[in-house]
Design an enzyme around this catalytic site. Structure first.
Site, PDB file in Angstrom:
ATOM      1  N   ASN A 267       5.188  37.795  -8.826  1.00 49.06           N
ATOM      2  CA  ASN A 267       3.882  37.816  -8.178  1.00 49.06           C
ATOM      3  C   ASN A 267       4.088  37.840  -6.665  1.00 49.06           C
ATOM      4  OD1 ASN A 267       2.445  37.577 -10.637  1.00 49.06           O
ATOM      5  ND2 ASN A 267       2.800  35.374 -10.660  1.00 49.06           N
TER       6      ASN A 267
ATOM      7  N   ILE B 260       7.491  24.367 -14.512  1.00 47.69           N
ATOM      8  CA  ILE B 260       6.900  23.064 -14.828  1.00 47.69           C
ATOM      9  C   ILE B 260       5.676  23.206 -15.730  1.00 47.69           C
ATOM     10  CG2 ILE B 260       5.251  22.820 -12.917  1.00 47.69           C
ATOM     11  CD1 ILE B 260       6.550  20.038 -12.384  1.00 47.69           C
TER      12      ILE B 260
ATOM     13  N   GLN C 200       0.161  35.145  -5.987  1.00 50.05           N
ATOM     14  CA  GLN C 200       1.327  34.298  -5.765  1.00 50.05           C
ATOM     15  C   GLN C 200       0.857  32.925  -5.310  1.00 50.05           C
ATOM     16  OE1 GLN C 200       4.038  35.940  -2.885  1.00 50.05           O
ATOM     17  NE2 GLN C 200       5.591  34.355  -3.219  1.00 50.05           N
TER      18      GLN C 200
ATOM     19  N   HIS D 276      10.336  34.414  -6.329  1.00 49.66           N
ATOM     20  CA  HIS D 276      10.829  33.951  -7.624  1.00 49.66           C
ATOM     21  C   HIS D 276      10.497  34.988  -8.684  1.00 49.66           C
ATOM     22  CE1 HIS D 276       6.789  32.308  -6.901  1.00 49.66           C
ATOM     23  NE2 HIS D 276       6.555  32.476  -8.200  1.00 49.66           N
TER      24      HIS D 276
HETATM   25  P1  5GP Z   1       3.460  32.028  -8.781  1.00 48.90           P
HETATM   26  O1  5GP Z   1       2.012  32.070  -9.095  1.00 48.90           O
HETATM   27  O2  5GP Z   1       3.714  31.657  -7.332  1.00 48.90           O
HETATM   28  O3  5GP Z   1       4.193  33.274  -9.190  1.00 48.90           O
HETATM   29  O4  5GP Z   1       4.070  30.909  -9.721  1.00 48.90           O
HETATM   30  C1  5GP Z   1       4.575  29.693  -9.298  1.00 48.90           C
HETATM   31  C2  5GP Z   1       5.103  28.977 -10.519  1.00 48.90           C
HETATM   32  O5  5GP Z   1       5.802  27.821 -10.091  1.00 48.90           O
HETATM   33  C3  5GP Z   1       4.023  28.515 -11.494  1.00 48.90           C
HETATM   34  O6  5GP Z   1       4.263  29.094 -12.777  1.00 48.90           O
HETATM   35  C4  5GP Z   1       4.169  27.000 -11.509  1.00 48.90           C
HETATM   36  O7  5GP Z   1       3.966  26.440 -12.785  1.00 48.90           O
HETATM   37  C5  5GP Z   1       5.584  26.788 -11.005  1.00 48.90           C
HETATM   38  N1  5GP Z   1       5.771  25.537 -10.280  1.00 48.90           N
HETATM   39  C6  5GP Z   1       4.970  25.049  -9.299  1.00 48.90           C
HETATM   40  N2  5GP Z   1       5.455  23.892  -8.835  1.00 48.90           N
HETATM   41  C7  5GP Z   1       6.593  23.635  -9.538  1.00 48.90           C
HETATM   42  C8  5GP Z   1       7.541  22.563  -9.502  1.00 48.90           C
HETATM   43  O8  5GP Z   1       7.447  21.609  -8.729  1.00 48.90           O
HETATM   44  N3  5GP Z   1       8.573  22.634 -10.385  1.00 48.90           N
HETATM   45  C9  5GP Z   1       8.714  23.676 -11.263  1.00 48.90           C
HETATM   46  N4  5GP Z   1       9.776  23.634 -12.076  1.00 48.90           N
HETATM   47  N5  5GP Z   1       7.841  24.701 -11.311  1.00 48.90           N
HETATM   48  C10 5GP Z   1       6.791  24.680 -10.457  1.00 48.90           C
END
Ligand code: 5GP
Ligand code: ZN
Length: 120
Positions: free
Chosen positions: A90, A35, A97, A103
């Site tokens: 992450n 997103i 994370q 993911h």
């Molecule tokens: P992390 O820091 O956990 O590795 O990254 C989480 C990722 O999820 C971030 O890059 C963030 O932009 C993405 N993200 C968070 N909420 C949503 C959502 O509701 N939809 C989508 N498509 N991505 C999301």
């Protein structure tokens, strides 16, 4: 259901309760655009089954993890990342994370990304 994953954001996306821009889906995994992209191509690949991160993974998950990795090249290429990309996972607090459902970030684009090991 009443289990702890009811409110997990990516479990909810995996169940279709929250919309996403889907890149790929099968019974086991889902890929969708981030997103808040940090490059022209930035999508996430998740298992539909909840795992917090790689601390939860063991050799029993090898097939699923392999199938996630095994899709990434064709998906990146189909989205235009034809000359390289990064895969970032992450894990936990030190790994910064934010969403505690495993993911893989796939990050690329037509031009080279910033140098060095970089967080998404
Ligand atoms: P992390 O820091 O956990 O590795 O990254 C989480 C990722 O999820 C971030 O890059 C963030 O932009 C993405 N993200 C968070 N909420 C949503 C959502 O509701 N939809 C989508 N498509 N991505 C999301
Ligand atoms: Zn989850």
């Amino acid at each position: 259901m009443g289990n702890a994953n009811d409110q997990c954001l990516f479990c909810r996306i995996g169940r279709g309760e929250i919309p996403c821009r889907k890149v790929y889906e099968d019974d086991e995994i889902l890929a969708f655009h981030d997103i808040n992209p940090s490059a022209p191509v930035h999508f996430l690949v998740i298992p539909k089954r909840h795992l917090e991160n790689l601390y939860d993974a063991d050799l029993a998950h090898a097939g699923m993890l392999g199938r996630m990795m095994g899709r990434i090249g064709e998906l990146a290429r189909s989205l235009g990342a034809t000359d390289g990309f990064r895969v970032v996972v992450n894990n936990g607090r030190v790994g910064r994370q934010e969403v505690y459902h495993l993911h893989m970030h796939v990050i690329g684009g037509p031009e080279p990304l910033g140098s060095g090991i970089k967080r998404t």
